[in-house]
Enzyme design. Structure first.
Site, short mmCIF file in Angstrom:
data_model
loop_
_atom_site.label_atom_id
_atom_site.label_comp_id
_atom_site.label_asym_id
_atom_site.label_seq_id
_atom_site.Cartn_x
_atom_site.Cartn_y
_atom_site.Cartn_z
N HIS A 250 0.82 -1.20 0.00
CA HIS A 250 0.00 0.00 0.00
C HIS A 250 0.86 1.27 0.00
O HIS A 250 0.63 2.19 -0.77
CB HIS A 250 -0.92 0.01 1.21
CG HIS A 250 -1.83 1.18 1.27
ND1 HIS A 250 -3.04 1.23 0.61
CD2 HIS A 250 -1.70 2.40 1.86
CE1 HIS A 250 -3.61 2.39 0.81
NE2 HIS A 250 -2.82 3.13 1.57
N HIS A 265 2.84 6.03 -1.89
CA HIS A 265 3.55 7.15 -1.26
C HIS A 265 5.07 7.04 -1.43
O HIS A 265 5.81 7.67 -0.68
CB HIS A 265 3.21 7.21 0.23
CG HIS A 265 1.75 7.39 0.50
ND1 HIS A 265 1.11 8.59 0.28
CD2 HIS A 265 0.80 6.53 0.93
CE1 HIS A 265 -0.17 8.46 0.58
NE2 HIS A 265 -0.39 7.22 0.98
N LYS A 304 -4.97 9.47 -8.88
CA LYS A 304 -4.77 9.74 -7.45
C LYS A 304 -4.90 11.24 -7.32
O LYS A 304 -4.03 12.01 -7.77
CB LYS A 304 -3.39 9.25 -7.01
CG LYS A 304 -3.07 9.55 -5.56
CD LYS A 304 -3.39 8.41 -4.62
CE LYS A 304 -3.11 8.78 -3.16
NZ LYS A 304 -3.54 7.80 -2.20
#
Ligand SMILES: *[C@@H]1O[C@H](CO)[C@@H](O)[C@H](O)[C@H]1NC(C)=O
Length: 362
Positions: A250, A265, A304
């Site tokens: 993730h 990220h 995103k």
């Protein structure tokens, strides 16, 4: 009753008393966790989801900072334990007893990690072309025609932790709800990566800090390493369906959930996917020192709206600082100064023990 039976019953009572999920015993003011059956913090009276013995056990504590240090400010509380209460003069009376300079302690650690992150990329290794600022991230529009990465020295992948992290990037299926299969080769790649991270100064220092706080096992190479492997790499379900996710996937790779990009990220993944023509940088939403970028992008069919990433930090640095914040302030903002600037890191817990997400707030 035999001695053995008595002992058995005694320990059974003990276990029940320790683990009753419907009681506030030992749980007053602990941070909100959505998977708890009922709650014991000051918010539960507002949301009407307190455990039955909340009033009896915890109400006296709303004027206390026990388990509330660095909480997010909520004006409904009678007194406060957030980082700014000293400045504002509205701390609970026992603030100094229970929240002794958490901010300063984290700042000291963060600076140590930052200035000793010997594998961080320098301004000569990587340059960026930030292009256009996006004022409202809810508007999805590509306002930056060029790539984010202007130059990237691929010798960075000669650094073992970079190389081994890259090796893991192709181990996952990015769609949540699609089961992951895990091969021996993939497990070996994780092992090699963790071996490398465990040898880094930054992870050793992070461990030292967490041991001092009583938050992790002092045994570094076996127990703590297993802990790291569990929170970051053990697969879990994010979709209430099959085993489809992990904290590492993730945070450092990214997933597709509800027709949008979720997580993602990591700056190294961003570079590699942009180079492969799969990521399209739309523009930046914010830019902060040190090394913090808020940005919007498109990834292989999905958007995103806003993500935030640390740029130029080494894999071991990110793993170390996120682990510290996850252990000390799960489901909360973890705040400190780093290199002279205020930094906030948000982590989320998933399924009781795993990292659901971890990112710097841009
Ligand atoms: C890339 O980094 C290596 C190792 O630091 C260095 O020797 C090389 O000159 C760099 N290449 C460029 C194009 O900057």
């Amino acid at each position: 009753m035999t001695k053995v039976t008595a002992l058995f019953l005694l320990s059974l009572t003990y276990v029940i008393a320790q683990e009753d999920p419907l009681s506030c015993v030992d749980r007053c003011n602990i941070p909100y966790n959505p998977s708890d059956l009922c709650h014991c913090n000051t918010q539960c009276t507002i949301y009407s989801n307190c455990c039955a013995d909340y009033d009896e056990l915890c109400t006296g504590l709303t004027s206390s900072c026990i388990n509330r240090c660095s909480e997010n400010f909520d004006r409904r509380n009678e007194c406060h334990c957030d980082d700014l209460c000293k400045d504002k003069g509205n701390c609970c009376p026992d603030f100094d007893d229970f929240c002794p300079n958490v901010y300063e302690q984290l700042t000291e650690l963060a600076n140590d990690l930052y200035y000793n992150d010997i594998n961080a990329a320098t301004q000569y290794d990587v340059t960026y072309d930030y292009q256009t600022h996006i004022p409202d991230h809810n508007v999805i529009e590509d306002v930056s025609p060029d790539n984010l990465f202007k130059f990237f020295n691929e010798s960075l992948f000669d650094i073992p932790s970079y190389k081994y992290m890259r090796d893991i990037f192709d181990n996952y299926i990015r769609y949540t709800g699609t089961p992951e299969d895990v091969t021996q080769e993939e497990l070996d790649e994780v092992k090699i990566f963790l071996d490398e991270v465990m040898e880094s100064y930054v992870m050793k220092k992070a461990h030292e800090y967490l041991v001092e706080k009583g938050l992790v096992d002092p045994d570094y190479y076996v127990a703590f390493r297993q802990d790291l492997e569990t929170i970051w790499f053990e697969m879990y379900t994010r979709s209430s369906g099959p085993i489809d996710s992990s904290g590492f996937e993730h945070v450092f790779i990214g997933e597709i959930k509800n027709n949008a990009v979720s997580g993602f990220h990591g700056w190294l993944m961003f570079y590699l996917e942009e180079k492969a023509g799969l990521v399209n940088y739309h523009g930046f939403t914010s830019m902060k020192e040190p090394d913090t970028l808020g940005l919007q992008f498109h990834w292989d069919g999905y958007n995103k709206k806003i993500s935030s990433i640390f740029t130029n930090r080494s894999p071991e640095f990110e793993l170390a600082i996120f682990t510290v914040c996850f252990k000390q302030f799960p489901n909360q903002l973890c705040k400190f100064d780093m290199a002279g600037f205020p930094v906030s890191i948000q982590t989320w817990k998933q399924n009781d023990k795993y990292i659901g997400s971890a990112y710097v707030v841009a």
